[in-house]
Enzyme design. Structure first.
Site, PDB file in Angstrom:
ATOM      1  N   CYS A 220      49.006  44.774  44.297  1.00 49.54           N
ATOM      2  CA  CYS A 220      49.769  44.780  45.553  1.00 49.54           C
ATOM      3  C   CYS A 220      51.253  44.617  45.223  1.00 49.54           C
ATOM      4  O   CYS A 220      51.998  43.968  45.953  1.00 49.54           O
ATOM      5  CB  CYS A 220      49.286  43.682  46.493  1.00 49.54           C
ATOM      6  SG  CYS A 220      49.310  42.029  45.764  1.00 49.54           S
TER       7      CYS A 220
ATOM      8  N   ASP B 283      36.323  33.190  33.211  1.00 52.00           N
ATOM      9  CA  ASP B 283      37.426  34.094  32.913  1.00 52.00           C
ATOM     10  C   ASP B 283      36.847  35.436  32.459  1.00 52.00           C
ATOM     11  O   ASP B 283      36.004  35.499  31.558  1.00 52.00           O
ATOM     12  CB  ASP B 283      38.307  33.506  31.806  1.00 52.00           C
ATOM     13  CG  ASP B 283      39.568  34.318  31.569  1.00 52.00           C
ATOM     14  OD1 ASP B 283      39.668  35.440  32.101  1.00 52.00           O
ATOM     15  OD2 ASP B 283      40.451  33.828  30.848  1.00 52.00           O
TER      16      ASP B 283
ATOM     17  N   ASP C  43      41.533  44.164  39.904  1.00 49.75           N
ATOM     18  CA  ASP C  43      42.630  43.920  40.840  1.00 49.75           C
ATOM     19  C   ASP C  43      43.235  42.557  40.485  1.00 49.75           C
ATOM     20  O   ASP C  43      42.989  41.557  41.162  1.00 49.75           O
ATOM     21  CB  ASP C  43      42.104  43.933  42.278  1.00 49.75           C
ATOM     22  CG  ASP C  43      43.234  43.821  43.289  1.00 49.75           C
ATOM     23  OD1 ASP C  43      44.157  44.648  43.249  1.00 49.75           O
ATOM     24  OD2 ASP C  43      43.199  42.868  44.103  1.00 49.75           O
TER      25      ASP C  43
END
Length: 589
Positions: free
Chosen positions: A321, A252, A270
């Site tokens: 996105c 992580d 991202d």
């Protein structure tokens, strides 16, 4: 095709006006086509058929009910978009790829990028024929092929020379622009397309397929917490030959210590998002709830803040996105409130679509709309470290160093002065020991009045030196200077040993009490004469000095020095010697 794009809007409108409740025999698919033509097409329906008349009957109600800004089914858009393929410079170069495509019957459409804007470029893309392709206007090493081009089984794709990657997905690395030889960390690396793009960027013109060594310092750290996605990431990096410069970390990102990667200069963030900008997600999918968006935004904010905490990082790119403001502009705004010394920087100047105008940095953000830009919806922002904050910090450190150096210089000067003083004192003591007065030069402490001090030639020399350096000193100041002679000089003076041969009687008649105080410093021992003195003068004796007077005579007060006990002992010894000498003379007589 347009009917499919507006399917969601038409469906909501027909439900609102209960069209198929009141017209149960109306064919749904035919109704959708006619409504699309009436609202988005020619806006007229010629003919007298029953289906046309039925739609015209609900025309006004349909226009009021249809949400003109509503979502579009991206799956239909995706079918009309061109196919994008990025040249992977780790495996091949643009020259060899262009040559192979030409041999296969493809023809590149050439154009001058400096004379074409975004709208003109989109027209060129729309007009591509089946065997034509062109280089993208905004993304380096990105090729654009006509819609429905079958590239997934092409040999260049299989060997990793071409990477099938959507144009919008190339935005983050293009905006970050890490130079060759730099160190980059990809915080959410899977599936690996952007990671392979980063690896190619930091390697510059180096081709891993040809062997050799990559540029010095070129390194990519790919972090992915999901074990399943980590496997996909590993496979893509191997196929693209990016694994030679990439370090894989199955962890992580929030649990990684920034200090464990002190060489990282650029970071790609991202993170997982709602995906509302993805065309293949489908316009009919349920929109994420407010709670879902807030949860995602919270994680995204934490990831971006953690990226900014790396000690050597210069630029961080943040992308999603998604098209929602909550996951994009608002996340960046929250981060800038908490992270001092960072700012949004300008990116991708040839890309015209920017962020929302309601934010101060809106024009520095980059957005892509699936309905207009022939790619997935996307958001990109790059944060850079402020140069001014670094300069201020450096200036502040320099000021602190200057103050510290001044203090050190002062301390050193004080130490040097102290050492010089100690050496002077040592020299004084040494000279006083070496230059002992003989009997003729000795000034008897017993005969010195309170106002007179015993001073030898060495002290006179020092006095003259002090007079030259301090011309303005008064006579009283000179006496003070003389009084500062250390008691050690007096303590070192010992009474001269008595010689056995007879002394001239005239010499014994001289008493130091007759010397005037003002002439003491200039006095010289009298020359010895051979002729005898009258007997009357022999009566003058040192014993004439009363012992009570000797007791009353006190040594001159010395500044900052206590009375010397040794001086008193010397005085007593001298008085006893004088009395003994007198007795011997009487016996001789």
């Amino acid at each position: 095709m347009e009917t499919v794009n507006h399917r969601t809007q038409i469906d909501k409108a027909t439900l609102k006006i209960e069209l198929f409740v009141t017209e149960p025999r109306f064919n749904r698919h035919l109704a959708f086509v006619l409504i699309n033509e009436l609202i988005w097409g020619k806006q007229a329906l010629p003919g007298e058929s029953l289906p046309i008349q039925t739609v015209l009957k609900y025309k006004k109600r349909l226009k009021k009910s249809i949400d003109m800004d509503g979502g579009i089914d991206g799956r239909a858009l995706d079918a009309t978009w061109p196919r994008y393929a990025r040249i992977n410079t780790l495996c091949n170069n643009s020259h060899r790829i262009g040559k192979q495509l030409q041999e296969e019957g493809w023809m590149e459409v050439m154009y001058d990028k400096s004379e074409v804007d975004s709208k003109q470029f989109l027209k060129m893309v729309s007009s591509l024929k089946e065997t034509q392709y062109l280089a993208d206007l905004h993304i380096t090493n990105l090729l654009v092929f006509p819609p429905k081009s079958q590239l997934y089984d092409h040999s260049l794709v299989k060997d990793g020379s071409l990477m099938l990657q959507d144009k919008a997905s190339c935005f983050p690395v293009e905006a970050l622009a890490p130079p060759p030889g730099s160190s980059v960390l990809d915080a959410c690396a899977a599936p690996g397309m952007k990671t392979s793009q980063v690896a190619a960027a930091v390697c510059g013109d180096w081709e891993a397929a040809l062997g050799g060594e990559p540029p010095a310092g070129a390194k990519v750290v790919a972090v992915e917490r999901s074990i399943k996605r980590f496997g996909i990431l590993k496979g893509i990096l191997e196929r693209s030959m990016s694994n030679g410069v990439t370090e894989l970390v199955n962890q992580d990102f929030l649990k990684i210590d920034p200090n464990s990667h002190p060489d990282v200069e650029y970071i790609v963030v991202d993170p997982s998002c709602s995906g509302t900008g993805m065309a293949r997600r489908g316009g009919g999918d349920e929109e994420p709830s407010t709670e879902r968006l807030e949860t995602l935004a919270s994680v995204q904010t934490s990831l971006l803040l953690h990226a900014l905490s790396f000690p050597s990082v210069k630029r961080v790119v943040y992308s999603t996105c998604a098209v929602s403001v909550v996951e994009n502009e608002e996340v960046v705004a929250k981060v800038l409130e908490k992270a001092a010394g960072w700012e949004v920087v300008d990116i991708m100047p040839t890309w015209e679509r920017r962020g929302l105008g309601g934010f101060s940095d809106g024009q520095k953000f980059v957005r892509a709309l699936a309905s207009e830009d022939m790619c997935n919806g996307f958001f990109v922002a790059v944060l850079g470290r402020k140069r001014q904050s670094k300069f201020k910090k450096r200036k502040h450190n320099l000021e602190d160093n200057e103050e510290l150096s001044e203090e050190i210089l002062k301390e050193n000067s004080d130490i040097e002065m102290n050492e010089q003083l100690v050496e002077k004192v040592k020299k004084k003591k040494k000279k006083s020991k070496d230059n002992k007065c003989d009997r003729d030069e000795l000034v008897d402490n017993e005969c010195v009045p309170e106002s007179i001090e015993v001073v030898d030639d060495d002290i006179e020399v020092k006095k003259k030196k002090k007079k030259k350096s301090k011309d303005k000193l008064s006579e009283t100041d000179e006496s003070v200077i003389l009084n500062e002679v250390d008691n050690s000089e007096l303590n070192d003076i010992k009474p001269p040993k008595k010689k056995k041969h007879k002394k001239p009687e005239a010499e014994e008649s001289i008493c130091l009490n007759e010397v005037d105080n003002s002439e003491l410093n200039d006095i010289k021992p009298p020359k010895k004469k051979k002729h005898k003195k009258p007997e009357a003068e022999e009566s003058i004796c040192l014993n004439e000095v009363d012992n009570s007077e000797l007791n009353d005579i006190k040594p001159p007060k010395k500044k900052k020095h206590k009375k010397s006990k040794e001086t008193e002992e010397i005085s007593e010894e001298l008085s006893e010697d004088a009395s003994e000498k007198q007795r011997k003379k009487k016996k001789k007589k």
